[in-house]
Scaffold this motif. Structure first.
Motif, short mmCIF file in Angstrom:
data_model
loop_
_atom_site.label_atom_id
_atom_site.label_comp_id
_atom_site.label_asym_id
_atom_site.label_seq_id
_atom_site.Cartn_x
_atom_site.Cartn_y
_atom_site.Cartn_z
N UNK A 19 28.03 13.70 12.92
CA UNK A 19 27.76 13.12 14.24
C UNK A 19 29.03 13.08 15.09
N UNK A 20 30.17 12.81 14.45
CA UNK A 20 31.44 12.83 15.19
C UNK A 20 31.73 14.24 15.71
N UNK A 21 31.44 15.24 14.90
CA UNK A 21 31.60 16.63 15.35
C UNK A 21 30.67 16.93 16.52
N UNK A 22 29.43 16.46 16.41
CA UNK A 22 28.47 16.64 17.50
C UNK A 22 28.95 15.94 18.77
N UNK A 23 29.48 14.73 18.61
CA UNK A 23 29.98 13.99 19.77
C UNK A 23 31.13 14.74 20.44
N UNK A 24 32.00 15.33 19.63
CA UNK A 24 33.10 16.12 20.19
C UNK A 24 32.54 17.27 21.04
N UNK A 25 31.53 17.94 20.51
CA UNK A 25 30.91 19.05 21.24
C UNK A 25 30.24 18.54 22.53
N UNK A 26 29.56 17.42 22.45
CA UNK A 26 28.91 16.85 23.63
C UNK A 26 29.94 16.51 24.71
N UNK A 47 23.33 11.00 27.56
CA UNK A 47 22.32 10.18 26.87
C UNK A 47 22.38 10.38 25.36
N UNK A 48 22.55 11.62 24.92
CA UNK A 48 22.65 11.91 23.49
C UNK A 48 23.93 11.29 22.93
N UNK A 49 25.03 11.43 23.67
CA UNK A 49 26.29 10.85 23.25
C UNK A 49 26.17 9.33 23.13
N UNK A 50 25.54 8.71 24.09
CA UNK A 50 25.34 7.26 24.06
C UNK A 50 24.53 6.85 22.83
N UNK A 51 23.44 7.57 22.57
CA UNK A 51 22.61 7.27 21.40
C UNK A 51 23.43 7.38 20.11
N UNK A 52 24.23 8.44 20.00
CA UNK A 52 25.06 8.64 18.82
C UNK A 52 26.09 7.52 18.66
N UNK A 53 26.71 7.12 19.75
CA UNK A 53 27.73 6.07 19.68
C UNK A 53 27.12 4.73 19.29
N UNK A 54 25.95 4.44 19.81
CA UNK A 54 25.27 3.20 19.43
C UNK A 54 24.92 3.23 17.95
N UNK A 55 24.45 4.36 17.46
CA UNK A 55 24.12 4.50 16.05
C UNK A 55 25.36 4.30 15.17
N UNK A 56 26.47 4.95 15.53
CA UNK A 56 27.70 4.81 14.75
C UNK A 56 28.21 3.37 14.78
N UNK A 57 28.12 2.72 15.93
CA UNK A 57 28.54 1.32 16.04
C UNK A 57 27.67 0.43 15.17
N UNK A 58 26.39 0.72 15.12
CA UNK A 58 25.47 -0.07 14.29
C UNK A 58 25.82 0.08 12.81
N UNK A 59 26.11 1.30 12.39
CA UNK A 59 26.51 1.53 10.99
C UNK A 59 27.80 0.78 10.69
N UNK A 60 28.78 0.89 11.58
CA UNK A 60 30.07 0.22 11.36
C UNK A 60 29.87 -1.29 11.29
N UNK A 61 29.04 -1.82 12.18
CA UNK A 61 28.80 -3.26 12.20
C UNK A 61 28.08 -3.72 10.93
N UNK A 62 27.07 -2.97 10.50
CA UNK A 62 26.34 -3.37 9.30
C UNK A 62 27.23 -3.26 8.07
N UNK A 63 28.11 -2.27 8.05
CA UNK A 63 29.04 -2.11 6.93
C UNK A 63 30.01 -3.29 6.88
N UNK A 64 30.50 -3.71 8.04
CA UNK A 64 31.41 -4.83 8.11
C UNK A 64 30.70 -6.11 7.67
N UNK A 65 29.47 -6.30 8.11
CA UNK A 65 28.69 -7.47 7.71
C UNK A 65 28.43 -7.48 6.21
N UNK A 66 28.14 -6.31 5.65
CA UNK A 66 27.87 -6.21 4.22
C UNK A 66 29.13 -6.57 3.43
N UNK A 67 30.28 -6.10 3.87
CA UNK A 67 31.53 -6.39 3.17
C UNK A 67 31.85 -7.88 3.20
N UNK A 68 31.50 -8.55 4.28
CA UNK A 68 31.78 -9.98 4.36
C UNK A 68 30.85 -10.78 3.45
#
Length: 77
Positions: A19-26, A47-68
């Protein structure tokens, strides 16, 4: 962590890297259209870039919550 859990983390990381590679291309496409003055064409890519960034932020946030929630692990040697 169980082997199944490690595989899941590995799959998430692989998908995130794709997804990061796709975002670079976008971003490159958006910049190209903007430099040509074709701002209307940028909208779909933004719009696609925004969707991807929201998805990545959600993963990062859930990962941080899980670690806590997990207890600290100490490794004795």
């Amino acid at each position: 962590m169980h082997e199944h859990g490690l595989q899941g983390v590995s799959n998430i990381l692989a998908g995130s890297n794709e997804m990061l590679d796709e975002n670079h291309h976008l971003i490159q496409c958006i910049m190209d259209y903007q430099s040509k003055g074709k701002t209307a064409e940028c909208t779909q890519y933004q719009q696609i870039l925004h969707r991807n960034l929201v998805y990545l932020a959600t993963i990062a946030d859930s990962n941080q919550n899980m670690q806590s929630l997990l207890p600290a692990v100490s490794i004795c040697m």
